[in-house]
Design a protein around this motif. Structure first.
Motif, PDB file in Angstrom:
ATOM      1  N   THR A   1     102.053  46.541  25.271  1.00 12.48           N
ATOM      2  CA  THR A   1     102.948  45.465  24.863  1.00 12.48           C
ATOM      3  C   THR A   1     103.945  45.276  26.007  1.00 12.48           C
ATOM      4  O   THR A   1     104.668  46.209  26.365  1.00 12.48           O
ATOM      5  CB  THR A   1     103.687  45.800  23.563  1.00 12.48           C
ATOM      6  N   VAL A   2     103.957  44.087  26.584  1.00 13.30           N
ATOM      7  CA  VAL A   2     104.699  43.850  27.821  1.00 13.30           C
ATOM      8  C   VAL A   2     105.657  42.677  27.639  1.00 13.30           C
ATOM      9  O   VAL A   2     105.307  41.659  27.041  1.00 13.30           O
ATOM     10  CB  VAL A   2     103.727  43.545  28.983  1.00 13.30           C
ATOM     11  N   ALA A   3     106.870  42.820  28.174  1.00 15.67           N
ATOM     12  CA  ALA A   3     107.843  41.728  28.161  1.00 15.67           C
ATOM     13  C   ALA A   3     107.763  40.957  29.475  1.00 15.67           C
ATOM     14  O   ALA A   3     107.703  41.557  30.548  1.00 15.67           O
ATOM     15  CB  ALA A   3     109.252  42.268  27.968  1.00 15.67           C
ATOM     16  N   HIS A   4     107.750  39.636  29.364  1.00 20.95           N
ATOM     17  CA  HIS A   4     107.813  38.787  30.560  1.00 20.95           C
ATOM     18  C   HIS A   4     109.126  38.021  30.521  1.00 20.95           C
ATOM     19  O   HIS A   4     109.339  37.166  29.660  1.00 20.95           O
ATOM     20  CB  HIS A   4     106.640  37.805  30.593  1.00 20.95           C
ATOM     21  N   ILE A   5     110.045  38.378  31.432  1.00 17.33           N
ATOM     22  CA  ILE A   5     111.285  37.637  31.591  1.00 17.33           C
ATOM     23  C   ILE A   5     111.231  36.947  32.942  1.00 17.33           C
ATOM     24  O   ILE A   5     110.676  37.483  33.901  1.00 17.33           O
ATOM     25  CB  ILE A   5     112.530  38.550  31.483  1.00 17.33           C
ATOM     26  N   THR A   6     111.786  35.761  33.017  1.00 21.81           N
ATOM     27  CA  THR A   6     111.753  35.058  34.292  1.00 21.81           C
ATOM     28  C   THR A   6     112.919  34.096  34.391  1.00 21.81           C
ATOM     29  O   THR A   6     113.481  33.679  33.369  1.00 21.81           O
ATOM     30  CB  THR A   6     110.408  34.316  34.480  1.00 21.81           C
ATOM     31  N   ASP A   7     113.321  33.785  35.614  1.00 21.30           N
ATOM     32  CA  ASP A   7     114.377  32.812  35.886  1.00 21.30           C
ATOM     33  C   ASP A   7     115.668  33.150  35.127  1.00 21.30           C
ATOM     34  O   ASP A   7     116.221  32.335  34.406  1.00 21.30           O
ATOM     35  CB  ASP A   7     113.890  31.410  35.542  1.00 21.30           C
ATOM     36  N   VAL A   8     116.120  34.372  35.349  1.00 16.71           N
ATOM     37  CA  VAL A   8     117.369  34.837  34.726  1.00 16.71           C
ATOM     38  C   VAL A   8     118.577  34.155  35.369  1.00 16.71           C
ATOM     39  O   VAL A   8     119.560  33.834  34.692  1.00 16.71           O
ATOM     40  CB  VAL A   8     117.486  36.373  34.837  1.00 16.71           C
ATOM     41  N   HIS A   9     118.548  33.953  36.662  1.00 15.05           N
ATOM     42  CA  HIS A   9     119.636  33.278  37.391  1.00 15.05           C
ATOM     43  C   HIS A   9     121.008  33.895  37.064  1.00 15.05           C
ATOM     44  O   HIS A   9     121.955  33.197  36.701  1.00 15.05           O
ATOM     45  CB  HIS A   9     119.638  31.780  37.067  1.00 15.05           C
ATOM     46  N   ILE A  10     121.098  35.202  37.222  1.00 19.21           N
ATOM     47  CA  ILE A  10     122.327  35.900  36.820  1.00 19.21           C
ATOM     48  C   ILE A  10     123.467  35.634  37.798  1.00 19.21           C
ATOM     49  O   ILE A  10     123.265  35.547  39.015  1.00 19.21           O
ATOM     50  CB  ILE A  10     122.065  37.420  36.694  1.00 19.21           C
ATOM     51  N   ARG A  11     124.648  35.487  37.245  1.00 17.92           N
ATOM     52  CA  ARG A  11     125.881  35.378  38.025  1.00 17.92           C
ATOM     53  C   ARG A  11     127.041  35.702  37.099  1.00 17.92           C
ATOM     54  O   ARG A  11     126.916  35.628  35.874  1.00 17.92           O
ATOM     55  CB  ARG A  11     126.036  33.992  38.644  1.00 17.92           C
ATOM     56  N   ASP A  12     128.178  36.026  37.677  1.00 11.35           N
ATOM     57  CA  ASP A  12     129.299  36.518  36.882  1.00 11.35           C
ATOM     58  C   ASP A  12     130.273  35.395  36.543  1.00 11.35           C
ATOM     59  O   ASP A  12     131.418  35.379  37.006  1.00 11.35           O
ATOM     60  CB  ASP A  12     130.016  37.646  37.635  1.00 11.35           C
ATOM     61  N   VAL A  13     129.811  34.457  35.729  1.00  6.69           N
ATOM     62  CA  VAL A  13     130.658  33.376  35.216  1.00  6.69           C
ATOM     63  C   VAL A  13     130.262  33.102  33.766  1.00  6.69           C
ATOM     64  O   VAL A  13     129.173  33.484  33.326  1.00  6.69           O
ATOM     65  CB  VAL A  13     130.518  32.070  36.041  1.00  6.69           C
ATOM     66  N   GLU A  14     131.151  32.462  33.027  1.00  8.93           N
ATOM     67  CA  GLU A  14     130.856  31.974  31.677  1.00  8.93           C
ATOM     68  C   GLU A  14     130.237  33.039  30.765  1.00  8.93           C
ATOM     69  O   GLU A  14     129.381  32.746  29.933  1.00  8.93           O
ATOM     70  CB  GLU A  14     129.943  30.756  31.758  1.00  8.93           C
ATOM     71  N   ASN A  15     130.626  34.290  30.972  1.00 11.19           N
ATOM     72  CA  ASN A  15     130.158  35.396  30.136  1.00 11.19           C
ATOM     73  C   ASN A  15     128.636  35.577  30.192  1.00 11.19           C
ATOM     74  O   ASN A  15     128.026  36.145  29.280  1.00 11.19           O
ATOM     75  CB  ASN A  15     130.590  35.184  28.681  1.00 11.19           C
ATOM     76  N   ILE A  16     128.021  35.121  31.282  1.00 11.61           N
ATOM     77  CA  ILE A  16     126.566  35.199  31.398  1.00 11.61           C
ATOM     78  C   ILE A  16     126.045  36.631  31.376  1.00 11.61           C
ATOM     79  O   ILE A  16     125.062  36.917  30.672  1.00 11.61           O
ATOM     80  CB  ILE A  16     126.085  34.445  32.660  1.00 11.61           C
ATOM     81  N   PRO A  17     126.650  37.589  32.079  1.00 11.17           N
ATOM     82  CA  PRO A  17     126.118  38.957  32.031  1.00 11.17           C
ATOM     83  C   PRO A  17     126.057  39.522  30.609  1.00 11.17           C
ATOM     84  O   PRO A  17     125.053  40.139  30.227  1.00 11.17           O
ATOM     85  CB  PRO A  17     127.100  39.746  32.906  1.00 11.17           C
ATOM     86  N   ALA A  18     127.088  39.302  29.825  1.00  3.73           N
ATOM     87  CA  ALA A  18     127.088  39.810  28.445  1.00  3.73           C
ATOM     88  C   ALA A  18     126.001  39.136  27.620  1.00  3.73           C
ATOM     89  O   ALA A  18     125.335  39.781  26.793  1.00  3.73           O
ATOM     90  CB  ALA A  18     128.455  39.580  27.807  1.00  3.73           C
ATOM     91  N   ARG A  19     125.796  37.857  27.841  1.00  2.00           N
ATOM     92  CA  ARG A  19     124.764  37.131  27.108  1.00  2.00           C
ATOM     93  C   ARG A  19     123.371  37.636  27.479  1.00  2.00           C
ATOM     94  O   ARG A  19     122.495  37.801  26.623  1.00  2.00           O
ATOM     95  CB  ARG A  19     124.898  35.628  27.383  1.00  2.00           C
ATOM     96  N   PHE A  20     123.173  37.906  28.767  1.00  2.00           N
ATOM     97  CA  PHE A  20     121.884  38.424  29.215  1.00  2.00           C
ATOM     98  C   PHE A  20     121.616  39.817  28.643  1.00  2.00           C
ATOM     99  O   PHE A  20     120.494  40.129  28.228  1.00  2.00           O
ATOM    100  CB  PHE A  20     121.843  38.450  30.736  1.00  2.00           C
ATOM    101  N   LYS A  21     122.637  40.644  28.599  1.00  2.00           N
ATOM    102  CA  LYS A  21     122.468  41.983  28.028  1.00  2.00           C
ATOM    103  C   LYS A  21     122.046  41.909  26.562  1.00  2.00           C
ATOM    104  O   LYS A  21     121.207  42.697  26.100  1.00  2.00           O
ATOM    105  CB  LYS A  21     123.764  42.783  28.176  1.00  2.00           C
ATOM    106  N   LEU A  22     122.616  40.977  25.821  1.00  2.00           N
ATOM    107  CA  LEU A  22     122.205  40.790  24.420  1.00  2.00           C
ATOM    108  C   LEU A  22     120.733  40.388  24.347  1.00  2.00           C
ATOM    109  O   LEU A  22     120.000  40.835  23.467  1.00  2.00           O
ATOM    110  CB  LEU A  22     123.075  39.729  23.749  1.00  2.00           C
TER     111      LEU A  22
END
Length: 295
Positions: free
Chosen positions: A34-55
């Motif tokens: 069972t494999v997860a495919h994540i793509t195009d995360v485009h992470i950056r430290d604005v608009e609470n994006i890191p916390a949203r990605f962690k969720l």
């Protein structure tokens, strides 16, 4: 199978047909991976994006995955001319911090077009281009392969002239497929779609898709699925018994609200932000299911 039973009624024996007991011991086929495919995360430290990605990563873990495939564009954008060294390094630092959520899980990545820093003072700069992105993604090279259980995985680098494989890489891919035993199921991951529907709508597909299609046909007993991202759009089709699955972006509309074409909050056109879970079976069957994440 049916059997006869005799029932005594008013001193008479009456024949009745009864169903044999149901065999409850028949095994249900289970996936070997069972494999997860994540793509195009485009992470950056604005608009609470890191916390949203962690969720989002915590959501993915609920599927009890064996490992992760990361389809590229891990960081927001290092490839523009105006991006400074400090900007690029800050994006990678956020990526590293977020990945601590899935510490202990293997993550196999391919290079996205936004992962490379081309604005370095010179090509000799240690942080210039693909080599540094390979280092930050902790992968053995810009293209590579590995095996897990019954399956073999091939990760490609499409960031070449016209979105394609360079000749060195194409020869390597040919030899890789030829070296595998007959009927060995193979999953191929690239950042850009090799074949699909969305390239007809918005571009972004492989220029050498026909050449790769021909190669896969030669090894039709092996190649089962080609995964991609880049489009931020969900696209699934089958050609010559190979599934081509372009999954939507974890970031959706780059973690933003959307625009006039968005069909929902955070959507890119008709595709919600999300990730895919793949079920891989011993006989080469594969299921790719896309999940929208809470935005």
């Amino acid at each position: 199978m049916k059997r006869r039973a005799w029932i005594r009624k008013s001193g008479m024996l009456i024949g009745a047909t009864m169903a044999a007991p149901i065999n409850t011991s028949i095994a249900i086929e289970k996936p070997v991976l069972t494999v997860a495919h994540i793509t195009d995360v485009h992470i950056r430290d604005v608009e609470n994006i890191p916390a949203r990605f962690k969720l989002c990563l915590k959501e993915v873990l609920k599927h009890k995955v064996d490992f992760f495939l990361n389809g590229g564009d891990a960081i927001h954008a290092a490839d523009y001319e105006h991006v400074t060294r400090e900007d690029m390094l800050s994006q990678w630092a956020v990526w590293d911090k977020c990945m601590e959520i899935i510490k202990g899980y293997e993550v196999y990545s391919c290079l996205g077009n936004h992962d490379m820093w081309w604005a370095a003072p010179s090509k000799e700069d240690a942080m210039y281009g693909k080599n540094y992105a390979v280092k930050r993604l902790k992968i053995p090279g810009r293209y590579h392969s590995f095996s897990k259980g019954a399956w073999h995985f091939i990760v490609l680098d499409s960031n070449n002239q016209g979105v394609s494989l360079d000749e060195e890489q194409f020869v390597w891919l040919q030899e890789e497929l030829e070296s595998l035993p007959k009927n060995k199921p193979v999953l191929i991951m690239s950042h850009y779609p090799i074949l699909g529907i969305t390239p007809l709508l918005v571009g972004g597909g492989h220029a050498d898709g026909k050449r790769l299609k021909d190669l896969f046909y030669t090894h039709s007993d092996k190649v089962k699925i080609c995964l991609s991202g880049h489009q931020h759009l969900l696209d699934q089709c089958t050609y010559n018994d190979v599934q081509y699955c372009c999954n939507g972006a974890m970031s959706g509309f780059w973690w933003g609200e959307g625009d006039e074409e968005s069909r929902g909050k955070g959507y890119y056109q008709e595709t919600s932000p999300g990730y895919a879970i793949l079920k891989l079976y011993k006989d080469g069957k594969v299921e790719n299911q896309y999940f929208s994440h809470l935005f």
